[in-house]
Design a protein around this motif. Structure first.
Motif, PDB file in Angstrom:
ATOM      1  N   ALA A 271       0.853  -1.190   0.000  1.00  0.00           N
ATOM      2  CA  ALA A 271       0.000   0.000   0.000  1.00  0.00           C
ATOM      3  C   ALA A 271       0.884   1.233   0.000  1.00  0.00           C
ATOM      4  O   ALA A 271       2.000   1.222   0.545  1.00  0.00           O
ATOM      5  CB  ALA A 271      -0.925   0.018   1.210  1.00  0.00           C
ATOM      6  N   TYR A 272       0.360   2.270  -0.626  1.00  0.00           N
ATOM      7  CA  TYR A 272       1.042   3.568  -0.652  1.00  0.00           C
ATOM      8  C   TYR A 272       0.078   4.561  -0.010  1.00  0.00           C
ATOM      9  O   TYR A 272      -0.945   4.917  -0.593  1.00  0.00           O
ATOM     10  CB  TYR A 272       1.359   3.955  -2.095  1.00  0.00           C
ATOM     11  CG  TYR A 272       2.343   5.085  -2.276  1.00  0.00           C
ATOM     12  CD1 TYR A 272       3.679   4.823  -2.557  1.00  0.00           C
ATOM     13  CD2 TYR A 272       1.940   6.417  -2.189  1.00  0.00           C
ATOM     14  CE1 TYR A 272       4.590   5.849  -2.748  1.00  0.00           C
ATOM     15  CE2 TYR A 272       2.844   7.450  -2.380  1.00  0.00           C
ATOM     16  CZ  TYR A 272       4.167   7.162  -2.656  1.00  0.00           C
ATOM     17  OH  TYR A 272       5.064   8.192  -2.840  1.00  0.00           O
ATOM     18  N   TYR A 273       0.380   4.960   1.226  1.00  0.00           N
ATOM     19  CA  TYR A 273      -0.537   5.796   2.004  1.00  0.00           C
ATOM     20  C   TYR A 273      -0.205   7.269   1.810  1.00  0.00           C
ATOM     21  O   TYR A 273       0.945   7.696   1.986  1.00  0.00           O
ATOM     22  CB  TYR A 273      -0.448   5.442   3.482  1.00  0.00           C
ATOM     23  CG  TYR A 273      -0.899   4.038   3.806  1.00  0.00           C
ATOM     24  CD1 TYR A 273      -2.248   3.698   3.767  1.00  0.00           C
ATOM     25  CD2 TYR A 273       0.016   3.051   4.156  1.00  0.00           C
ATOM     26  CE1 TYR A 273      -2.679   2.407   4.067  1.00  0.00           C
ATOM     27  CE2 TYR A 273      -0.396   1.761   4.464  1.00  0.00           C
ATOM     28  CZ  TYR A 273      -1.739   1.444   4.409  1.00  0.00           C
ATOM     29  OH  TYR A 273      -2.152   0.166   4.703  1.00  0.00           O
ATOM     30  N   VAL A 274      -1.223   8.035   1.451  1.00  0.00           N
ATOM     31  CA  VAL A 274      -1.063   9.460   1.187  1.00  0.00           C
ATOM     32  C   VAL A 274      -1.992  10.231   2.106  1.00  0.00           C
ATOM     33  O   VAL A 274      -3.183   9.926   2.204  1.00  0.00           O
ATOM     34  CB  VAL A 274      -1.359   9.791  -0.286  1.00  0.00           C
ATOM     35  CG1 VAL A 274      -1.281  11.286  -0.536  1.00  0.00           C
ATOM     36  CG2 VAL A 274      -0.382   9.056  -1.189  1.00  0.00           C
ATOM     37  N   GLN A 275      -1.465  11.226   2.754  1.00  0.00           N
ATOM     38  CA  GLN A 275      -2.263  12.060   3.642  1.00  0.00           C
ATOM     39  C   GLN A 275      -2.984  13.129   2.837  1.00  0.00           C
ATOM     40  O   GLN A 275      -2.412  13.728   1.941  1.00  0.00           O
ATOM     41  CB  GLN A 275      -1.350  12.712   4.674  1.00  0.00           C
ATOM     42  CG  GLN A 275      -2.080  13.444   5.780  1.00  0.00           C
ATOM     43  CD  GLN A 275      -1.109  14.102   6.747  1.00  0.00           C
ATOM     44  OE1 GLN A 275       0.033  14.357   6.401  1.00  0.00           O
ATOM     45  NE2 GLN A 275      -1.573  14.377   7.957  1.00  0.00           N
ATOM     46  N   SER A 329      -5.938   2.361  10.805  1.00  0.00           N
ATOM     47  CA  SER A 329      -6.919   1.313  11.113  1.00  0.00           C
ATOM     48  C   SER A 329      -6.313  -0.075  10.936  1.00  0.00           C
ATOM     49  O   SER A 329      -6.554  -0.979  11.745  1.00  0.00           O
ATOM     50  CB  SER A 329      -8.171   1.479  10.253  1.00  0.00           C
ATOM     51  OG  SER A 329      -7.870   1.335   8.877  1.00  0.00           O
ATOM     52  N   GLU A 330      -5.504  -0.259   9.885  1.00  0.00           N
ATOM     53  CA  GLU A 330      -4.869  -1.569   9.675  1.00  0.00           C
ATOM     54  C   GLU A 330      -3.835  -1.854  10.762  1.00  0.00           C
ATOM     55  O   GLU A 330      -3.698  -3.003  11.219  1.00  0.00           O
ATOM     56  CB  GLU A 330      -4.208  -1.619   8.294  1.00  0.00           C
ATOM     57  CG  GLU A 330      -5.157  -1.454   7.113  1.00  0.00           C
ATOM     58  CD  GLU A 330      -6.214  -2.541   7.047  1.00  0.00           C
ATOM     59  OE1 GLU A 330      -5.933  -3.689   7.458  1.00  0.00           O
ATOM     60  OE2 GLU A 330      -7.339  -2.253   6.604  1.00  0.00           O
ATOM     61  N   ALA A 331      -3.109  -0.826  11.175  1.00  0.00           N
ATOM     62  CA  ALA A 331      -2.133  -1.008  12.248  1.00  0.00           C
ATOM     63  C   ALA A 331      -2.829  -1.438  13.537  1.00  0.00           C
ATOM     64  O   ALA A 331      -2.378  -2.353  14.237  1.00  0.00           O
ATOM     65  CB  ALA A 331      -1.345   0.279  12.468  1.00  0.00           C
ATOM     66  N   LYS A 332      -3.929  -0.796  13.849  1.00  0.00           N
ATOM     67  CA  LYS A 332      -4.663  -1.118  15.077  1.00  0.00           C
ATOM     68  C   LYS A 332      -5.187  -2.546  15.059  1.00  0.00           C
ATOM     69  O   LYS A 332      -5.179  -3.245  16.083  1.00  0.00           O
ATOM     70  CB  LYS A 332      -5.811  -0.125  15.261  1.00  0.00           C
ATOM     71  CG  LYS A 332      -6.537  -0.261  16.583  1.00  0.00           C
ATOM     72  CD  LYS A 332      -7.574   0.839  16.756  1.00  0.00           C
ATOM     73  CE  LYS A 332      -8.271   0.740  18.117  1.00  0.00           C
ATOM     74  NZ  LYS A 332      -9.258   1.839  18.306  1.00  0.00           N
ATOM     75  N   LYS A 333      -5.621  -3.002  13.889  1.00  0.00           N
ATOM     76  CA  LYS A 333      -6.171  -4.354  13.773  1.00  0.00           C
ATOM     77  C   LYS A 333      -5.084  -5.423  13.661  1.00  0.00           C
ATOM     78  O   LYS A 333      -5.367  -6.624  13.808  1.00  0.00           O
ATOM     79  CB  LYS A 333      -7.093  -4.443  12.548  1.00  0.00           C
ATOM     80  CG  LYS A 333      -8.372  -3.643  12.671  1.00  0.00           C
ATOM     81  CD  LYS A 333      -9.278  -3.854  11.469  1.00  0.00           C
ATOM     82  CE  LYS A 333      -8.684  -3.299  10.200  1.00  0.00           C
ATOM     83  NZ  LYS A 333      -9.614  -3.426   9.030  1.00  0.00           N
ATOM     84  N   ALA A 369       1.778   4.355  16.046  1.00  0.00           N
ATOM     85  CA  ALA A 369       0.754   3.414  15.577  1.00  0.00           C
ATOM     86  C   ALA A 369       1.370   2.064  15.237  1.00  0.00           C
ATOM     87  O   ALA A 369       0.802   1.001  15.543  1.00  0.00           O
ATOM     88  CB  ALA A 369       0.021   3.989  14.371  1.00  0.00           C
ATOM     89  N   ALA A 370       2.530   2.072  14.600  1.00  0.00           N
ATOM     90  CA  ALA A 370       3.209   0.812  14.274  1.00  0.00           C
ATOM     91  C   ALA A 370       3.650   0.093  15.544  1.00  0.00           C
ATOM     92  O   ALA A 370       3.540  -1.138  15.654  1.00  0.00           O
ATOM     93  CB  ALA A 370       4.403   1.084  13.367  1.00  0.00           C
ATOM     94  N   MET A 371       4.150   0.858  16.503  1.00  0.00           N
ATOM     95  CA  MET A 371       4.642   0.244  17.740  1.00  0.00           C
ATOM     96  C   MET A 371       3.510  -0.319  18.603  1.00  0.00           C
ATOM     97  O   MET A 371       3.708  -1.295  19.327  1.00  0.00           O
ATOM     98  CB  MET A 371       5.438   1.272  18.538  1.00  0.00           C
ATOM     99  CG  MET A 371       6.782   1.620  17.915  1.00  0.00           C
ATOM    100  SD  MET A 371       7.721   2.750  18.958  1.00  0.00           S
ATOM    101  CE  MET A 371       9.330   2.699  18.143  1.00  0.00           C
ATOM    102  N   LYS A 372       2.336   0.277  18.533  1.00  0.00           N
ATOM    103  CA  LYS A 372       1.186  -0.208  19.317  1.00  0.00           C
ATOM    104  C   LYS A 372       0.428  -1.319  18.597  1.00  0.00           C
ATOM    105  O   LYS A 372      -0.483  -1.924  19.147  1.00  0.00           O
ATOM    106  CB  LYS A 372       0.247   0.962  19.619  1.00  0.00           C
ATOM    107  CG  LYS A 372       0.877   2.026  20.513  1.00  0.00           C
ATOM    108  CD  LYS A 372       0.035   3.278  20.623  1.00  0.00           C
ATOM    109  CE  LYS A 372      -1.117   3.122  21.578  1.00  0.00           C
ATOM    110  NZ  LYS A 372      -1.788   4.412  21.843  1.00  0.00           N
ATOM    111  N   SER A 373       0.813  -1.590  17.363  1.00  0.00           N
ATOM    112  CA  SER A 373       0.131  -2.589  16.550  1.00  0.00           C
ATOM    113  C   SER A 373       0.508  -4.003  16.973  1.00  0.00           C
ATOM    114  O   SER A 373       1.644  -4.261  17.390  1.00  0.00           O
ATOM    115  CB  SER A 373       0.493  -2.392  15.078  1.00  0.00           C
ATOM    116  OG  SER A 373       0.002  -3.445  14.281  1.00  0.00           O
ATOM    117  N   PRO A 374      -0.420  -4.956  16.834  1.00  0.00           N
ATOM    118  CA  PRO A 374      -0.054  -6.365  17.009  1.00  0.00           C
ATOM    119  C   PRO A 374       1.046  -6.809  16.047  1.00  0.00           C
ATOM    120  O   PRO A 374       1.698  -7.838  16.276  1.00  0.00           O
ATOM    121  CB  PRO A 374      -1.368  -7.105  16.724  1.00  0.00           C
ATOM    122  CG  PRO A 374      -2.444  -6.109  17.015  1.00  0.00           C
ATOM    123  CD  PRO A 374      -1.873  -4.782  16.608  1.00  0.00           C
TER     124      PRO A 374
END
Length: 518
Positions: A271-275, A329-333, A369-374
Motif C-alpha cells: 500500500a502507498y498511504y497518502v495524507q 486502522s490496519e495497524a490497530k487491527k 501506531a506501528a509500535m502499538k500494533s499487534p
C-alpha cells in the motif's frame, strides 16, 4: 576555517556512547540487550552481481516494511552535531567550516532554534552548484537566488520564504527535534544515506519505488529515456493520473518497471498511504517554496507517482494508493500489508516553510501506531527525508552513475530487531530499501531488465551497485523483539514559536492522532 567539505567516512558502524538526550525521560526506554534466540541459517538465493548470494539469516522475521518519506532536510541540518555521527567538522564544539556568502565573507554552521525554515533551491542544477565539484560551498549563493517575497498576509503560503536572509547553514539539535534524536539513540541512525539522484523530489520519489527516473514516449518500457530534471510537471501528472483512475489507462505513463510489479507477481501485499492536505513540493524546485495544491489520496502529484506507472495500471492495483487513515486502522487491527510507503501533506512534511515540530509530531504518530500494533514484533520502519532542501551538508556525494548519488539526507531504522544506539556508516540510498524488500519478500529478485520480464533501458541495476550498503547490517535478528519506544507527539522544544495547534496540549505520549494536514 576550512571550506564546507568532507568526503564520506569509511569504516565499521559504531555504537554511540550512552548519554542523555534532551527529551522527556518518561518517554524513553532502556537500550539494554535482549535475550538471544537461536540463530537462523542464511538462505542462498539467485540474483546479485554474481548470479547468487546469501540472504541474511533472520530477515524473514520482518513481515511488514514501512517506508516513511519526509521532505527536504540535509543530514547536517538535523544530525550535524549528533554524538558519534559523521557531522559538521568542528573542534571543541565550534564548526571549522565556513561557506562563502555572495556579499563577501563566509558563514559557519549555527544552531537554529526556529521552527520554520526557509531552505534553498533544490533542483538538479542546484545540487550541482551546492556540491561545486566537491567543495560543498554553493549553499548560501543558491539560497540567495531562490524565489522569495510575500507579505505578512501570506506568510503561511508555501510560495513564500520564511527567512529574510538565507538560513541554509542552520542546524537543529535535540532541543528542537527530541523525538528524532531519541529514535537515533534507541535504534539506528544512517549517517551516509544519500538521495538516490542528484535532483529534487519527483525523481527521488520515482527512485524510491522503481530505482530509476525516466520519461517514456509510449507504454512500452523500451521507449523510456533517462530523465532526472523533471520528468513531468504536476499539471501533466494530474492529467495522466486522472485519466488512469477514470479509465484504467493513460496516454502517457511511466512505462519502466517499479517494485510493485515484482510484489504483485509474488502475491506480496502493498500500500502507498497518502495524507490528504496540500502537495508537499514545488512544480519548479528552483523556487524555495510553492503555492499549495490540494491533494486527496487519488490525486496525482510528485509525491504520489505510482498511479501513472504502466504496470500498476495493468495489474489493476491503483486502489492500493490509499488514505493515511487506512494505515492507522490496519495497524490497530494488526492487518498491515507487507510493504508500505507513507507520504505526508505539505503541513506535515517538514518541507520549508512547514513546521519542524508539526512534521515530527506527524511522524511520531505514524511510528507510535506501528509500535502499538499487534504487527510490531515483525515490523521494520525506514524513516528518510527525500532530498536536502538546499540545506548545508559537508559530505561529498559519492558517484554511482550519471544520475547520482545526490546530497546526504537524514535516515533511521526503527524495529524491534534494530541494533540499539547504532550508527551505520555504510554508503546508502533508497536503493537499499528496494534491496531489503527484494531480499525479504522476493527471493532476491531485482528490478533488472534481464530478469523482470519488462525490459527497460535503465542505466544500471541500482540494488546491485558495489558501493551500496545493506540495510540488514542494522538488525540483530538473534534478539528477542524489543519493546516499543512510545514518544510524545508534542514534546518540549526550545523553538520560540510553534503552530498554535500545539499550544496548551499536553505531551500526549504514545498518541496516534496526526496534526491538522492543512
Amino acid at each position: 576555517m576550512k571550506r564546507g567539505v568532507r568526503s564520506p567516512r569509511r569504516g565499521a558502524a559504531d555504537v554511540i556512547a550512552s548519554g542523555s538526550v534532551a527529551v522527556l525521560a518518561l518517554a524513553l526506554s532502556a537500550c539494554g540487550s535482549s535475550p538471544a534466540q537461536p540463530a537462523a541459517s542464511p538462505e542462498r538465493v539467485s540474483g546479485g552481481s554474481t548470479g547468487h548470494y546469501e540472504v541474511a539469516a533472520g530477515i524473514h522475521k520482518i513481515k511488514h516494511i514501512i517506508v516513511i518519506e519526509q521532505e527536504n532536510r540535509s543530514f547536517d541540518s538535523y544530525f550535524g552535531t549528533y554524538p558519534g555521527a559523521d557531522g559538521i567538522p568542528s573542534t571543541n564544539g565550534v564548526p571549522t567550516v565556513c561557506v562563502p556568502m555572495p556579499t563577501g565573507g563566509c558563514q559557519a554552521p549555527y544552531h537554529d532554534t526556529a521552527d520554520v525554515n526557509g531552505g534553498g533551491p533544490h533542483n538538479e542544477g542546484s545540487a550541482r552548484v551546492d556540491v561545486n565539484g566537491g567543495k560543498m560551498d554553493g549553499f548560501i549563493t543558491q539560497a540567495a537566488k531562490g524565489k522569495k517575497g510575500c507579505g505578512a498576509s501570506t506568510v503561511d503560503n508555501p510560495a513564500c520564504s520564511n527567512s529574510a536572509t538565507p538560513d541554509v547553514m542552520g542546524y537543529h539539535t535535540a532541543a528542537e527535534i527530541p523525538n528524532y534524536w531519541t529514535y537515533a539513540k534507541d535504534f539506528v541512525l544512517n549517517d551516509h544515506m544519500f538521495e538516490p539522484v542528484a535532483s529534487w523530489s519527483l525523481p527521488d520519489h520515482l527512485y524510491l519505488v522503481s530505482g530509476w527516473s525516466a520519461k517514456c514516449s509510449s507504454p512500452a518500457p523500451s521507449s523510456c529515456v533517462n530523465e532526472i530534471k523533471g520528468p513531468y510537471t504536476p499539471a501533466q501528472m494530474q492529467q495522466y493520473v486522472d485519466q488512469a483512475i477514470n479509465t484504467g489507462t493513460a496516454d502517457v505513463t511511466n512505462a519502466w518497471t517499479d517494485i510493485t510489479w515484482l510484489l504483485y507477481n509474488k502475491h506480496v501485499t502493498w500500500a502507498y498511504y497518502v495524507q490528504t492536505g496540500d502537495q508537499p513540493d514545488c512544480e519548479n524546485d528552483s523556487a524555495v517554496a510553492c503555492p499549495p495544491v490540494a491533494q486527496s489520496y487519488l490525486t496525482p502529484g510528485i509525491w504520489n507517482p505510482l498511479p501513472i506507472f504502466e504496470d500498476v495500471q495493468k495489474d489493476h492495483q491503483i486502489r492500493n494508493i490509499q488514505p493515511l487513515n487506512n494505515y492507522f486502522s490496519e495497524a490497530k487491527k494488526g492487518t498491515l500489508p507487507s510493504v508500505m510507503w507513507v507520504t505526508p501533506s505539505q503541513a506535515d512534511s517538514e518541507h520549508p516553510p512547514a513546521s519542524v515540530h508539526q512534521g515530527q509530531a506527524y511522524v511520531t504518530a505514524v511510528i507510535n501506531a506501528a509500535m502499538k500494533s499487534p504487527d510490531w514484533d515483525s515490523t521494520a520502519i525506514f524513516l528518510q527525508w527525500d532530498d536536502w532542501g538546499g540545506f548545508y551538508d559537508n559530505v561529498v556525494p559519492p558517484p554511482v552513475d550519471q544520475n547520482g548519488y545526490g546530497l546526504r539526507v537524514p535516515a533511521m531504522v526503527i524495529s524491534p530487531y534494530a541494533k540499539a544506539g547504532y550508527i551505520d556508516h555504510q554508503t546508502l540510498s533508497s536503493d537499499a530499501y528496494l534491496k531489503f524488500i527484494e531480499d525479504d519478500f522476493l527471493g532476491g529478485s531485482r528490478l533488472n531488465p534481464k530478469t523482470d520480464g519488462r525490459p527497460d533501458p535503465r542505466p544500471d541495476v541500482r540494488e546491485d551497485e558495489k558501493i551500496l550498503g545493506n540495510m540488514v547490517n542494522d538488525f540483530d535478528f538473534n534478539l528477542t523483539p524489543r519493546a516499543p519506544v512510545l514518544l510524545p507527539t508534542n514534546p518540549p522544544t526550545d523553538s520560540p514559536s510553534i503552530p498554535a495547534y500545539f499550544n496548551g496540549l499536553g505531551p500526549c505520549i504514545g498518541c496516534t492522532a496526526t496534526p491538522p494536514s492543512h
